[in-house]
Design an enzyme around this catalytic site. Sequence first.
Site, mmCIF file in Angstrom:
data_model
loop_
_atom_site.group_PDB
_atom_site.id
_atom_site.type_symbol
_atom_site.label_atom_id
_atom_site.label_comp_id
_atom_site.label_asym_id
_atom_site.label_seq_id
_atom_site.Cartn_x
_atom_site.Cartn_y
_atom_site.Cartn_z
ATOM 1 N N TYR A 37 -61.593 65.533 34.846
ATOM 2 C CA TYR A 37 -62.484 66.636 34.480
ATOM 3 C C TYR A 37 -62.663 67.622 35.632
ATOM 4 C CZ TYR A 37 -64.062 63.685 30.533
ATOM 5 O OH TYR A 37 -64.132 62.896 29.410
ATOM 6 N N HIS B 33 -58.775 55.689 31.638
ATOM 7 C CA HIS B 33 -59.012 56.835 30.760
ATOM 8 C C HIS B 33 -58.131 56.831 29.506
ATOM 9 C CE1 HIS B 33 -60.509 61.259 30.885
ATOM 10 N NE2 HIS B 33 -60.493 60.794 29.663
#
Length: 267
Positions: free
Chosen positions: A39, A97
């Site tokens: 991110y 992830h």
Amino acid sequence: MTIPLFGVGTFRLKDQVVIDSVSTALALGYRAIDTAQIYGNEAEIGTAIAASGIPRQQLFLTTKIWTENYRHDKLIASLEESLRKLGTDYVDLTLIHWPAPGNGVALTEYMTALQQAQNLGLTRQIGVSNFNIALLQQAIDVVGRETIATNQIELSPYLQNRQLTAFMQQQQIPVTSYMTLAYGKVLADPLLAEIARQHQATPAQIALAWAMQLGYAVIPSSTKRANLASNLLAQKLRLTDQQMAQIATLERNGREVDPEDLAPLWD
């Protein structure tokens, strides 16, 4: 150790935008924050946390290891870098992830490294994200069912993931729902609007309440104070059995996120 049922997400929020969002969320009473290495906002989140003055032990921080850091010799170092950015000695939860089946790193290697990071005290809990049933079973075989704190998956009234959630419930692995509002698509749903009218609530609150009533954790994000405050109120809603059954009919396999080379074969 438990996963908070409600937190704030930070996907796609960068720079001052994420600082403002997290700062507002913390001021409103949020205490769980979800981020990820990819991110690119861990440092800004750390800035917002430091400015809030909230004691670290009152917060629940989640980050996710990105695919380029899955090798055993990189995973722990990358998590240490995440901790530096976040301004903390540990995170409460660290997730793999994406399974990224074609990236050349075996599941056994990165799950073992993740468990080692936990043993070193860098993270209190560990888990996975975007794993299907087969991969989740492999992860269980490597680190043990009780070690996996959650599988964070895309889940909304339009994508209810019943096979996977049934398996997770059988294994007693908590579900974390992301994209619970399906990029805002469910907000215009007539059924959710009608249920919202019955509760004097919003469709967003109904969708979030539906997920939490099923036992799923949710991590909605927003850049607007009004939406962040409104989302919090979903925790006070209780839908009827009939309303839950009505929402169950909205399933349409409405997947919003399916990146090539990262995603598994979905159940």
